[in-house]
Design an enzyme around this catalytic site. Structure first.
Site, PDB file in Angstrom:
ATOM      1  N   HIS A 204       0.682  -1.268   0.002  1.00 32.61           N
ATOM      2  CA  HIS A 204       0.114   0.016   0.074  1.00 32.61           C
ATOM      3  C   HIS A 204       0.539   1.278  -0.036  1.00 32.61           C
ATOM      4  O   HIS A 204       0.267   2.288  -0.001  1.00 32.61           O
ATOM      5  CB  HIS A 204      -0.949   0.220   1.227  1.00 32.61           C
ATOM      6  CG  HIS A 204      -0.138   0.213   2.768  1.00 32.61           C
ATOM      7  ND1 HIS A 204       0.390  -0.569   3.343  1.00 32.61           N
ATOM      8  CD2 HIS A 204      -0.082   1.535   3.149  1.00 32.61           C
ATOM      9  CE1 HIS A 204       0.942  -0.066   4.375  1.00 32.61           C
ATOM     10  NE2 HIS A 204       0.508   1.259   4.427  1.00 32.61           N
TER      11      HIS A 204
HETATM   12  C1  UD1 Z   1      -2.097   6.096   5.257  1.00 31.17           C
HETATM   13  C2  UD1 Z   1      -0.733   6.456   5.886  1.00 31.17           C
HETATM   14  C3  UD1 Z   1       0.302   5.391   6.068  1.00 31.17           C
HETATM   15  C4  UD1 Z   1      -0.431   3.917   6.623  1.00 31.17           C
HETATM   16  C5  UD1 Z   1      -1.527   3.499   5.932  1.00 31.17           C
HETATM   17  C6  UD1 Z   1      -2.289   2.449   6.676  1.00 31.17           C
HETATM   18  C7  UD1 Z   1      -0.297   8.934   5.400  1.00 31.17           C
HETATM   19  C8  UD1 Z   1       0.471   9.653   4.328  1.00 31.17           C
HETATM   20  N1  UD1 Z   1      -0.175   7.537   4.926  1.00 31.17           N
HETATM   21  O1  UD1 Z   1      -1.895   5.430   3.977  1.00 31.17           O
HETATM   22  O2  UD1 Z   1       1.377   5.888   6.499  1.00 31.17           O
HETATM   23  O3  UD1 Z   1       0.790   3.015   6.314  1.00 31.17           O
HETATM   24  O4  UD1 Z   1      -2.395   4.820   6.036  1.00 31.17           O
HETATM   25  O5  UD1 Z   1      -3.022   1.725   5.813  1.00 31.17           O
HETATM   26  O6  UD1 Z   1      -0.990   9.206   6.418  1.00 31.17           O
HETATM   27  N2  UD1 Z   1      -9.111   4.916   0.859  1.00 31.17           N
HETATM   28  C9  UD1 Z   1     -10.397   4.470   0.864  1.00 31.17           C
HETATM   29  N3  UD1 Z   1     -11.165   4.075   1.942  1.00 31.17           N
HETATM   30  C10 UD1 Z   1     -10.596   4.399   3.099  1.00 31.17           C
HETATM   31  C11 UD1 Z   1      -9.389   5.018   3.072  1.00 31.17           C
HETATM   32  C12 UD1 Z   1      -8.714   5.385   1.910  1.00 31.17           C
HETATM   33  O7  UD1 Z   1     -10.981   4.047  -0.330  1.00 31.17           O
HETATM   34  O8  UD1 Z   1     -11.125   4.523   4.224  1.00 31.17           O
HETATM   35  C13 UD1 Z   1      -8.626   5.106  -0.434  1.00 31.17           C
HETATM   36  C14 UD1 Z   1      -8.692   6.630  -1.112  1.00 31.17           C
HETATM   37  O9  UD1 Z   1      -8.796   6.367  -2.497  1.00 31.17           O
HETATM   38  C15 UD1 Z   1      -7.552   7.299  -0.656  1.00 31.17           C
HETATM   39  C16 UD1 Z   1      -6.406   6.344  -0.758  1.00 31.17           C
HETATM   40  O10 UD1 Z   1      -6.877   4.941  -0.244  1.00 31.17           O
HETATM   41  O11 UD1 Z   1      -6.996   8.476  -1.416  1.00 31.17           O
HETATM   42  C17 UD1 Z   1      -5.277   6.538   0.307  1.00 31.17           C
HETATM   43  O12 UD1 Z   1      -5.692   6.889   1.933  1.00 31.17           O
HETATM   44  P1  UD1 Z   1      -4.866   7.731   2.626  1.00 31.17           P
HETATM   45  O13 UD1 Z   1      -5.443   7.458   4.065  1.00 31.17           O
HETATM   46  O14 UD1 Z   1      -4.279   9.058   2.048  1.00 31.17           O
HETATM   47  O15 UD1 Z   1      -3.381   6.948   2.732  1.00 31.17           O
HETATM   48  P2  UD1 Z   1      -3.005   5.273   2.820  1.00 31.17           P
HETATM   49  O16 UD1 Z   1      -2.397   4.772   1.700  1.00 31.17           O
HETATM   50  O17 UD1 Z   1      -4.137   4.599   3.391  1.00 31.17           O
HETATM   51  N1  UDP Z   2      -3.628  -5.631   8.811  1.00 28.49           N
HETATM   52  C1  UDP Z   2      -5.118  -5.985   9.102  1.00 28.49           C
HETATM   53  N2  UDP Z   2      -5.689  -6.541   7.767  1.00 28.49           N
HETATM   54  C2  UDP Z   2      -5.238  -6.468   6.550  1.00 28.49           C
HETATM   55  C3  UDP Z   2      -3.655  -5.901   6.400  1.00 28.49           C
HETATM   56  C4  UDP Z   2      -3.194  -5.516   7.731  1.00 28.49           C
HETATM   57  O1  UDP Z   2      -5.358  -6.198  10.030  1.00 28.49           O
HETATM   58  O2  UDP Z   2      -5.815  -6.810   5.577  1.00 28.49           O
HETATM   59  C5  UDP Z   2      -2.933  -5.127  10.033  1.00 28.49           C
HETATM   60  C6  UDP Z   2      -1.500  -5.654  10.156  1.00 28.49           C
HETATM   61  O3  UDP Z   2      -1.669  -6.977  10.783  1.00 28.49           O
HETATM   62  C7  UDP Z   2      -0.870  -4.790  11.099  1.00 28.49           C
HETATM   63  C8  UDP Z   2      -1.711  -3.568  10.394  1.00 28.49           C
HETATM   64  O4  UDP Z   2      -2.716  -3.725   9.832  1.00 28.49           O
HETATM   65  O5  UDP Z   2      -1.261  -4.737  12.526  1.00 28.49           O
HETATM   66  C9  UDP Z   2      -0.560  -2.716   9.578  1.00 28.49           C
HETATM   67  O6  UDP Z   2      -1.329  -1.774   9.034  1.00 28.49           O
HETATM   68  P1  UDP Z   2      -1.034  -1.009   7.551  1.00 28.49           P
HETATM   69  O7  UDP Z   2      -0.091  -2.272   6.927  1.00 28.49           O
HETATM   70  O8  UDP Z   2      -2.161  -0.406   7.136  1.00 28.49           O
HETATM   71  O9  UDP Z   2      -0.097   0.177   7.793  1.00 28.49           O
HETATM   72  P2  UDP Z   2       1.517   0.506   8.301  1.00 28.49           P
HETATM   73  O10 UDP Z   2       1.842  -0.418   9.488  1.00 28.49           O
HETATM   74  O11 UDP Z   2       2.448   0.180   7.023  1.00 28.49           O
HETATM   75  O12 UDP Z   2       1.412   1.871   8.699  1.00 28.49           O
END
Ligand code: UD1
Ligand code: UDP
Length: 357
Positions: A204
Protein backbone atom coordinates in the site's frame (compact mmCIF):
# COMPACT_ATOMS: atom_id res chain seq x y z
CA UNK A 1 -8.13 12.74 37.16
CA UNK A 2 -6.10 14.17 34.33
CA UNK A 3 -7.33 14.03 30.77
CA UNK A 4 -5.45 12.59 27.79
CA UNK A 5 -6.53 12.85 24.17
CA UNK A 6 -5.44 10.01 21.91
CA UNK A 7 -5.59 10.82 18.20
CA UNK A 8 -5.99 8.08 15.60
CA UNK A 9 -7.01 8.03 11.95
CA UNK A 10 -5.60 5.03 10.07
CA UNK A 11 -5.74 1.23 10.45
CA UNK A 12 -2.41 0.69 12.23
CA UNK A 13 -3.28 3.42 14.72
CA UNK A 14 -6.50 1.71 15.78
CA UNK A 15 -4.45 -1.44 16.41
CA UNK A 16 -1.89 0.50 18.49
CA UNK A 17 -4.70 2.21 20.39
CA UNK A 18 -6.24 -1.17 21.20
CA UNK A 19 -3.06 -2.01 23.10
CA UNK A 20 -2.61 1.36 24.78
CA UNK A 21 -6.12 2.49 25.68
CA UNK A 22 -6.79 0.05 28.57
CA UNK A 23 -3.50 1.06 30.23
CA UNK A 24 -4.15 4.79 29.77
CA UNK A 25 -7.57 4.37 31.36
CA UNK A 26 -5.99 3.03 34.55
CA UNK A 27 -4.71 6.51 35.39
CA UNK A 28 -6.41 9.01 33.10
CA UNK A 29 -9.67 10.03 31.53
CA UNK A 30 -9.17 9.22 27.84
CA UNK A 31 -10.84 11.14 25.02
CA UNK A 32 -10.44 9.36 21.67
CA UNK A 33 -10.38 11.49 18.52
CA UNK A 34 -10.69 9.70 15.17
CA UNK A 35 -9.72 12.04 12.33
CA UNK A 36 -11.65 10.01 9.76
CA UNK A 37 -8.57 9.54 7.56
CA UNK A 38 -9.66 5.91 7.14
CA UNK A 39 -13.43 5.44 6.91
CA UNK A 40 -14.18 2.14 5.11
CA UNK A 41 -15.68 -0.34 7.53
CA UNK A 42 -12.88 -2.84 6.91
CA UNK A 43 -10.16 -0.24 7.57
CA UNK A 44 -11.82 1.36 10.57
CA UNK A 45 -15.03 0.33 12.42
CA UNK A 46 -14.26 -3.38 12.22
CA UNK A 47 -11.12 -2.87 14.33
CA UNK A 48 -13.00 -0.97 17.02
CA UNK A 49 -15.48 -3.84 17.25
CA UNK A 50 -13.02 -6.72 16.99
CA UNK A 51 -10.48 -5.24 19.42
CA UNK A 52 -13.03 -3.76 21.86
CA UNK A 53 -11.71 -0.24 21.43
CA UNK A 54 -14.02 2.32 23.06
CA UNK A 55 -16.11 4.23 20.53
CA UNK A 56 -14.33 7.48 19.53
CA UNK A 57 -15.60 10.56 21.35
CA UNK A 58 -15.10 12.55 18.16
CA UNK A 59 -14.94 11.56 14.51
CA UNK A 60 -13.74 14.50 12.42
CA UNK A 61 -14.69 12.79 9.13
CA UNK A 62 -11.79 14.30 7.16
CA UNK A 63 -11.66 11.55 4.53
CA UNK A 64 -9.24 11.21 1.61
CA UNK A 65 -7.31 13.86 -0.28
CA UNK A 66 -3.87 15.38 -0.73
CA UNK A 67 -1.60 15.83 2.27
CA UNK A 68 -2.48 19.54 2.36
CA UNK A 69 -6.20 18.81 2.28
CA UNK A 70 -5.97 16.21 5.02
CA UNK A 71 -3.50 17.92 7.33
CA UNK A 72 -5.07 21.36 6.81
CA UNK A 73 -8.61 20.26 7.58
CA UNK A 74 -7.46 18.10 10.48
CA UNK A 75 -5.64 21.08 12.02
CA UNK A 76 -8.78 23.23 11.90
CA UNK A 77 -10.99 20.60 13.52
CA UNK A 78 -8.44 19.26 16.02
CA UNK A 79 -7.84 22.78 17.28
CA UNK A 80 -11.51 23.15 18.19
CA UNK A 81 -11.55 19.81 19.99
CA UNK A 82 -8.29 20.37 21.89
CA UNK A 83 -9.44 23.83 23.05
CA UNK A 84 -12.79 22.49 24.18
CA UNK A 85 -11.38 19.43 25.98
CA UNK A 86 -8.25 21.16 27.36
CA UNK A 87 -6.28 17.91 27.98
CA UNK A 88 -3.03 17.56 29.94
CA UNK A 89 -1.49 15.62 27.09
CA UNK A 90 -2.11 14.52 23.51
CA UNK A 91 -0.87 11.11 22.38
CA UNK A 92 -0.07 10.44 18.72
CA UNK A 93 0.98 7.21 17.02
CA UNK A 94 3.39 6.45 14.18
CA UNK A 95 3.69 8.67 11.16
CA UNK A 96 0.46 9.31 9.27
CA UNK A 97 -1.00 12.66 8.26
CA UNK A 98 -3.23 12.39 11.34
CA UNK A 99 -0.08 12.16 13.50
CA UNK A 100 1.51 15.27 11.99
CA UNK A 101 -1.69 17.34 12.19
CA UNK A 102 -2.32 16.51 15.85
CA UNK A 103 1.31 17.24 16.73
CA UNK A 104 1.16 20.71 15.18
CA UNK A 105 -2.07 21.59 16.99
CA UNK A 106 -0.91 20.29 20.38
CA UNK A 107 2.36 22.22 20.10
CA UNK A 108 0.62 25.46 19.07
CA UNK A 109 -1.77 25.18 22.03
CA UNK A 110 1.12 24.41 24.36
CA UNK A 111 -0.33 21.02 25.29
CA UNK A 112 2.16 18.27 26.16
CA UNK A 113 2.69 15.88 23.26
CA UNK A 114 3.60 12.19 23.56
CA UNK A 115 4.73 10.24 20.49
CA UNK A 116 4.39 6.48 20.30
CA UNK A 117 6.98 5.04 17.86
CA UNK A 118 9.31 8.00 18.24
CA UNK A 119 12.76 8.29 16.73
CA UNK A 120 12.50 6.07 13.68
CA UNK A 121 13.55 7.31 10.26
CA UNK A 122 13.75 6.08 6.70
CA UNK A 123 16.13 8.88 5.70
CA UNK A 124 14.23 9.84 2.54
CA UNK A 125 12.05 12.91 2.57
CA UNK A 126 10.16 11.85 -0.56
CA UNK A 127 8.36 9.29 1.63
CA UNK A 128 5.16 10.94 2.98
CA UNK A 129 5.59 9.23 6.35
CA UNK A 130 9.15 10.55 6.75
CA UNK A 131 8.08 14.19 6.86
CA UNK A 132 5.31 13.27 9.30
CA UNK A 133 7.89 11.62 11.56
CA UNK A 134 10.18 14.66 11.37
CA UNK A 135 7.41 17.15 12.18
CA UNK A 136 6.22 15.06 15.11
CA UNK A 137 9.61 14.36 16.65
CA UNK A 138 10.60 18.03 16.55
CA UNK A 139 7.46 18.95 18.53
CA UNK A 140 7.19 15.99 20.94
CA UNK A 141 7.63 16.30 24.72
CA UNK A 142 7.60 12.57 25.63
CA UNK A 143 9.38 10.24 23.22
CA UNK A 144 8.29 6.61 23.42
CA UNK A 145 10.74 4.71 21.21
CA UNK A 146 9.88 1.14 20.22
CA UNK A 147 13.57 0.21 19.83
CA UNK A 148 17.04 1.35 20.84
CA UNK A 149 17.49 2.50 17.24
CA UNK A 150 14.86 5.17 17.93
CA UNK A 151 16.80 6.38 20.98
CA UNK A 152 20.03 6.48 18.99
CA UNK A 153 18.55 8.46 16.11
CA UNK A 154 17.00 11.02 18.47
CA UNK A 155 20.40 11.47 20.08
CA UNK A 156 21.90 12.37 16.71
CA UNK A 157 19.26 15.13 16.54
CA UNK A 158 20.32 16.36 19.98
CA UNK A 159 17.18 14.97 21.64
CA UNK A 160 17.94 13.16 24.90
CA UNK A 161 15.34 14.49 27.36
CA UNK A 162 12.23 12.43 28.10
CA UNK A 163 13.32 9.71 25.68
CA UNK A 164 12.20 6.22 26.71
CA UNK A 165 12.84 2.89 25.03
CA UNK A 166 9.64 1.12 26.05
CA UNK A 167 9.26 -1.47 23.28
CA UNK A 168 6.56 -1.73 20.67
CA UNK A 169 2.86 -1.50 21.55
CA UNK A 170 1.95 -3.79 18.61
CA UNK A 171 3.88 -6.57 20.36
CA UNK A 172 1.73 -6.01 23.47
CA UNK A 173 -1.39 -6.77 21.49
CA UNK A 174 -0.02 -9.96 19.93
CA UNK A 175 1.38 -11.13 23.29
CA UNK A 176 -2.01 -10.58 24.92
CA UNK A 177 -3.73 -12.64 22.24
CA UNK A 178 -1.16 -15.34 21.49
CA UNK A 179 -3.43 -18.34 21.98
CA UNK A 180 -6.32 -16.87 20.03
CA UNK A 181 -3.98 -16.15 17.11
CA UNK A 182 -2.35 -19.58 17.18
CA UNK A 183 -5.68 -21.38 17.37
CA UNK A 184 -7.53 -19.22 14.83
CA UNK A 185 -7.27 -21.90 12.17
CA UNK A 186 -10.76 -21.25 10.74
CA UNK A 187 -9.21 -18.69 8.44
CA UNK A 188 -6.96 -21.34 6.87
CA UNK A 189 -10.02 -23.48 6.15
CA UNK A 190 -11.88 -20.46 4.84
CA UNK A 191 -9.28 -19.95 2.11
CA UNK A 192 -8.57 -23.65 1.78
CA UNK A 193 -4.86 -23.34 2.55
CA UNK A 194 -2.53 -25.42 4.68
CA UNK A 195 -0.09 -24.10 7.23
CA UNK A 196 3.26 -23.08 5.62
CA UNK A 197 1.85 -23.75 2.16
CA UNK A 198 0.77 -20.27 1.09
CA UNK A 199 2.18 -16.76 0.74
CA UNK A 200 0.69 -13.69 2.45
CA UNK A 201 0.98 -10.36 0.62
CA UNK A 202 0.17 -6.72 1.44
CA UNK A 203 1.09 -3.59 -0.58
CA UNK A 204 0.00 0.00 0.00
CA UNK A 205 2.93 2.39 0.24
CA UNK A 206 2.69 5.52 -1.91
CA UNK A 207 5.92 4.70 -3.76
CA UNK A 208 4.60 1.24 -4.66
CA UNK A 209 1.14 2.34 -5.79
CA UNK A 210 1.42 5.85 -7.25
CA UNK A 211 4.54 4.77 -9.16
CA UNK A 212 3.12 2.40 -11.78
CA UNK A 213 6.55 0.98 -12.69
CA UNK A 214 7.08 -0.13 -9.10
CA UNK A 215 3.55 -1.52 -8.90
CA UNK A 216 4.12 -3.50 -12.11
CA UNK A 217 7.40 -4.93 -10.80
CA UNK A 218 5.65 -6.18 -7.66
CA UNK A 219 2.66 -7.64 -9.55
CA UNK A 220 5.04 -9.28 -12.03
CA UNK A 221 6.78 -11.05 -9.19
CA UNK A 222 3.41 -12.25 -7.84
CA UNK A 223 2.52 -13.64 -11.28
CA UNK A 224 5.63 -15.84 -11.19
CA UNK A 225 5.06 -17.40 -7.79
CA UNK A 226 3.72 -20.96 -8.02
CA UNK A 227 2.06 -21.06 -4.66
CA UNK A 228 -1.28 -19.98 -3.29
CA UNK A 229 -1.08 -16.26 -2.55
CA UNK A 230 -3.47 -14.59 -0.11
CA UNK A 231 -3.63 -10.91 -1.02
CA UNK A 232 -5.91 -8.63 1.03
CA UNK A 233 -5.90 -5.54 -1.15
CA UNK A 234 -5.72 -2.05 0.39
CA UNK A 235 -8.19 0.28 -1.44
CA UNK A 236 -5.37 2.58 -2.53
CA UNK A 237 -3.70 -0.35 -4.29
CA UNK A 238 -6.95 -1.65 -5.72
CA UNK A 239 -7.78 1.71 -7.33
CA UNK A 240 -4.28 1.99 -8.82
CA UNK A 241 -4.37 -1.55 -10.22
CA UNK A 242 -7.68 -0.82 -11.93
CA UNK A 243 -6.56 2.62 -13.15
CA UNK A 244 -3.39 1.13 -14.67
CA UNK A 245 -5.34 -1.72 -16.33
CA UNK A 246 -3.41 -4.38 -14.40
CA UNK A 247 -6.45 -6.28 -13.10
CA UNK A 248 -5.33 -9.50 -14.84
CA UNK A 249 -3.48 -10.14 -11.56
CA UNK A 250 -6.87 -10.96 -10.03
CA UNK A 251 -7.77 -13.62 -12.59
CA UNK A 252 -4.77 -15.87 -11.91
CA UNK A 253 -6.21 -18.88 -10.10
CA UNK A 254 -3.56 -19.18 -7.37
CA UNK A 255 -3.92 -15.53 -6.35
CA UNK A 256 -6.71 -15.11 -3.80
CA UNK A 257 -7.67 -11.45 -3.92
CA UNK A 258 -9.67 -10.37 -0.89
CA UNK A 259 -10.84 -7.24 0.91
CA UNK A 260 -8.72 -5.95 3.81
CA UNK A 261 -8.94 -8.46 6.66
CA UNK A 262 -9.55 -8.14 10.36
CA UNK A 263 -6.74 -8.13 12.90
CA UNK A 264 -6.97 -11.71 14.16
CA UNK A 265 -7.32 -13.34 10.76
CA UNK A 266 -4.31 -11.35 9.59
CA UNK A 267 -2.19 -12.44 12.54
CA UNK A 268 -3.10 -16.10 12.04
CA UNK A 269 -2.30 -15.89 8.32
CA UNK A 270 1.08 -14.22 8.95
CA UNK A 271 1.82 -16.85 11.57
CA UNK A 272 1.04 -19.75 9.23
CA UNK A 273 2.35 -18.33 5.95
CA UNK A 274 5.37 -19.90 4.28
CA UNK A 275 6.66 -16.37 3.83
CA UNK A 276 5.28 -12.84 3.56
CA UNK A 277 5.70 -10.13 0.93
CA UNK A 278 4.94 -6.68 2.31
CA UNK A 279 5.66 -2.97 2.39
CA UNK A 280 3.69 -2.49 5.61
CA UNK A 281 5.60 -1.40 8.70
CA UNK A 282 3.19 -3.26 10.94
CA UNK A 283 3.30 -6.49 8.95
CA UNK A 284 7.12 -6.27 8.82
CA UNK A 285 7.27 -6.42 12.63
CA UNK A 286 4.49 -8.96 13.01
CA UNK A 287 6.14 -11.37 10.56
CA UNK A 288 9.33 -11.09 12.60
CA UNK A 289 7.43 -11.77 15.82
CA UNK A 290 5.72 -14.83 14.30
CA UNK A 291 9.07 -16.08 12.96
CA UNK A 292 7.77 -16.01 9.40
CA UNK A 293 10.29 -14.54 6.99
CA UNK A 294 9.23 -11.41 5.11
CA UNK A 295 10.51 -9.98 1.86
CA UNK A 296 10.15 -6.21 2.01
CA UNK A 297 8.80 -4.51 -1.08
CA UNK A 298 10.04 -1.02 -0.45
CA UNK A 299 13.57 0.30 -0.73
CA UNK A 300 14.09 0.99 2.96
CA UNK A 301 12.62 0.14 6.33
CA UNK A 302 12.66 1.74 9.75
CA UNK A 303 12.72 -1.76 11.25
CA UNK A 304 16.38 -2.33 10.34
CA UNK A 305 16.92 -4.95 13.05
CA UNK A 306 14.65 -7.39 11.19
CA UNK A 307 17.03 -7.13 8.21
CA UNK A 308 20.27 -7.16 10.21
CA UNK A 309 19.24 -10.36 11.98
CA UNK A 310 18.51 -11.99 8.63
CA UNK A 311 14.78 -12.55 9.17
CA UNK A 312 13.52 -10.07 6.61
CA UNK A 313 15.03 -9.35 3.22
CA UNK A 314 14.91 -5.91 1.64
CA UNK A 315 14.12 -6.62 -2.01
CA UNK A 316 12.46 -3.33 -2.99
CA UNK A 317 9.98 -3.00 -5.86
CA UNK A 318 12.01 -5.13 -8.26
CA UNK A 319 10.66 -8.46 -9.49
CA UNK A 320 14.09 -9.99 -10.01
CA UNK A 321 15.20 -9.12 -6.48
CA UNK A 322 11.91 -10.37 -5.04
CA UNK A 323 12.12 -13.74 -6.83
CA UNK A 324 15.79 -14.10 -5.89
CA UNK A 325 15.01 -13.38 -2.27
CA UNK A 326 12.28 -16.05 -2.32
CA UNK A 327 14.70 -18.59 -3.77
CA UNK A 328 17.32 -17.89 -1.12
CA UNK A 329 15.13 -17.71 1.97
CA UNK A 330 16.78 -19.30 4.97
CA UNK A 331 15.54 -18.97 8.54
CA UNK A 332 18.11 -17.58 10.96
CA UNK A 333 18.57 -19.45 14.21
CA UNK A 334 18.78 -16.36 16.38
CA UNK A 335 16.02 -13.90 17.15
CA UNK A 336 16.43 -10.99 19.56
CA UNK A 337 13.61 -9.26 21.41
CA UNK A 338 14.47 -5.82 20.07
CA UNK A 339 10.77 -4.87 19.96
CA UNK A 340 10.31 -5.44 23.68
CA UNK A 341 8.44 -8.02 25.69
CA UNK A 342 4.85 -6.92 25.41
CA UNK A 343 4.72 -4.37 28.22
CA UNK A 344 5.22 -1.17 26.21
CA UNK A 345 1.72 0.19 26.85
CA UNK A 346 2.01 -0.37 30.58
CA UNK A 347 5.34 1.44 30.70
CA UNK A 348 4.08 4.37 28.63
CA UNK A 349 1.08 4.84 30.83
CA UNK A 350 3.13 4.65 34.05
CA UNK A 351 5.71 7.13 32.75
CA UNK A 352 2.99 9.60 31.77
CA UNK A 353 1.28 9.12 35.13
CA UNK A 354 4.50 10.00 36.93
CA UNK A 355 5.38 12.93 34.70
CA UNK A 356 2.02 14.62 34.20
CA UNK A 357 1.39 14.99 37.94
C1 UD1 B 1 -2.12 5.85 5.28
C2 UD1 B 1 -0.84 6.44 5.86
C3 UD1 B 1 0.24 5.35 5.87
C4 UD1 B 1 -0.24 4.10 6.57
C5 UD1 B 1 -1.56 3.63 5.97
C6 UD1 B 1 -2.10 2.46 6.74
C7 UD1 B 1 -0.34 8.82 5.40
C8 UD1 B 1 0.44 9.75 4.56
N1 UD1 B 1 -0.34 7.52 5.02
O1 UD1 B 1 -1.86 5.50 3.94
O2 UD1 B 1 1.38 5.84 6.55
O3 UD1 B 1 0.73 3.10 6.41
O4 UD1 B 1 -2.50 4.71 6.03
O5 UD1 B 1 -3.03 1.73 6.00
O6 UD1 B 1 -0.95 9.22 6.36
N2 UD1 B 1 -9.13 4.93 0.84
C9 UD1 B 1 -10.35 4.30 0.80
N3 UD1 B 1 -11.02 4.11 1.97
C10 UD1 B 1 -10.54 4.51 3.18
C11 UD1 B 1 -9.29 5.15 3.21
C12 UD1 B 1 -8.60 5.35 2.03
O7 UD1 B 1 -10.84 3.93 -0.25
O8 UD1 B 1 -11.20 4.28 4.20
C13 UD1 B 1 -8.38 5.13 -0.42
C14 UD1 B 1 -8.66 6.50 -1.04
O9 UD1 B 1 -8.64 6.36 -2.42
C15 UD1 B 1 -7.44 7.30 -0.60
C16 UD1 B 1 -6.35 6.23 -0.60
O10 UD1 B 1 -6.99 5.04 -0.18
O11 UD1 B 1 -7.13 8.36 -1.44
C17 UD1 B 1 -5.19 6.55 0.33
O12 UD1 B 1 -5.64 6.80 1.66
P1 UD1 B 1 -4.77 7.66 2.68
O13 UD1 B 1 -5.38 7.63 4.04
O14 UD1 B 1 -4.47 8.99 2.11
O15 UD1 B 1 -3.38 6.93 2.71
P2 UD1 B 1 -3.04 5.38 2.89
O16 UD1 B 1 -2.42 4.90 1.64
O17 UD1 B 1 -4.19 4.64 3.44
N1 UDP C 1 -3.67 -5.61 8.78
C1 UDP C 1 -4.98 -6.06 8.91
N2 UDP C 1 -5.64 -6.46 7.78
C2 UDP C 1 -5.08 -6.44 6.55
C3 UDP C 1 -3.74 -5.96 6.43
C4 UDP C 1 -3.08 -5.55 7.57
O1 UDP C 1 -5.51 -6.14 10.02
O2 UDP C 1 -5.73 -6.80 5.57
C5 UDP C 1 -2.96 -5.17 10.00
C6 UDP C 1 -1.57 -5.70 10.16
O3 UDP C 1 -1.57 -6.97 10.72
C7 UDP C 1 -0.95 -4.65 11.06
C8 UDP C 1 -1.59 -3.38 10.59
O4 UDP C 1 -2.79 -3.76 9.92
O5 UDP C 1 -1.28 -4.89 12.41
C9 UDP C 1 -0.67 -2.66 9.66
O6 UDP C 1 -1.34 -1.62 9.04
P1 UDP C 1 -0.97 -1.09 7.59
O7 UDP C 1 -0.26 -2.13 6.82
O8 UDP C 1 -2.22 -0.54 7.03
O9 UDP C 1 -0.04 0.17 7.87
P2 UDP C 1 1.51 0.37 8.27
O10 UDP C 1 1.83 -0.53 9.40
O11 UDP C 1 2.32 0.13 7.05
O12 UDP C 1 1.55 1.81 8.64
Amino acid sequence: VKKIITVVGARPQFIKLAALSPQIRKYFTEVIVHTGQHYDKNLSDNFFEELNIPHPDYNLEIGSGTAGFQIGNMILKLEEVFIKENPSCVIVFGDTNSTAAASIVAAKLNIKLAHIEAGLREFDKSIPEETNKLITDILTDYYFCPTSTGVRILKTMGITNNVYNVGDVMIDLIENNKEKIKDGLDVLNKYNVKSKDFVFVTVHRASNTDNIENLKEILNALLQINQIIIFPVHPRTYFKIIEAGLENIFTKENIIKIEPLGYFETQTLINHAKYVLTDSGGVTKEAYYHKTQAILLDKQTEWVETINEGWNIQAGPNSKNILNAIKNLKKPEFQSSFLGKGDASKKISEILHKNLK
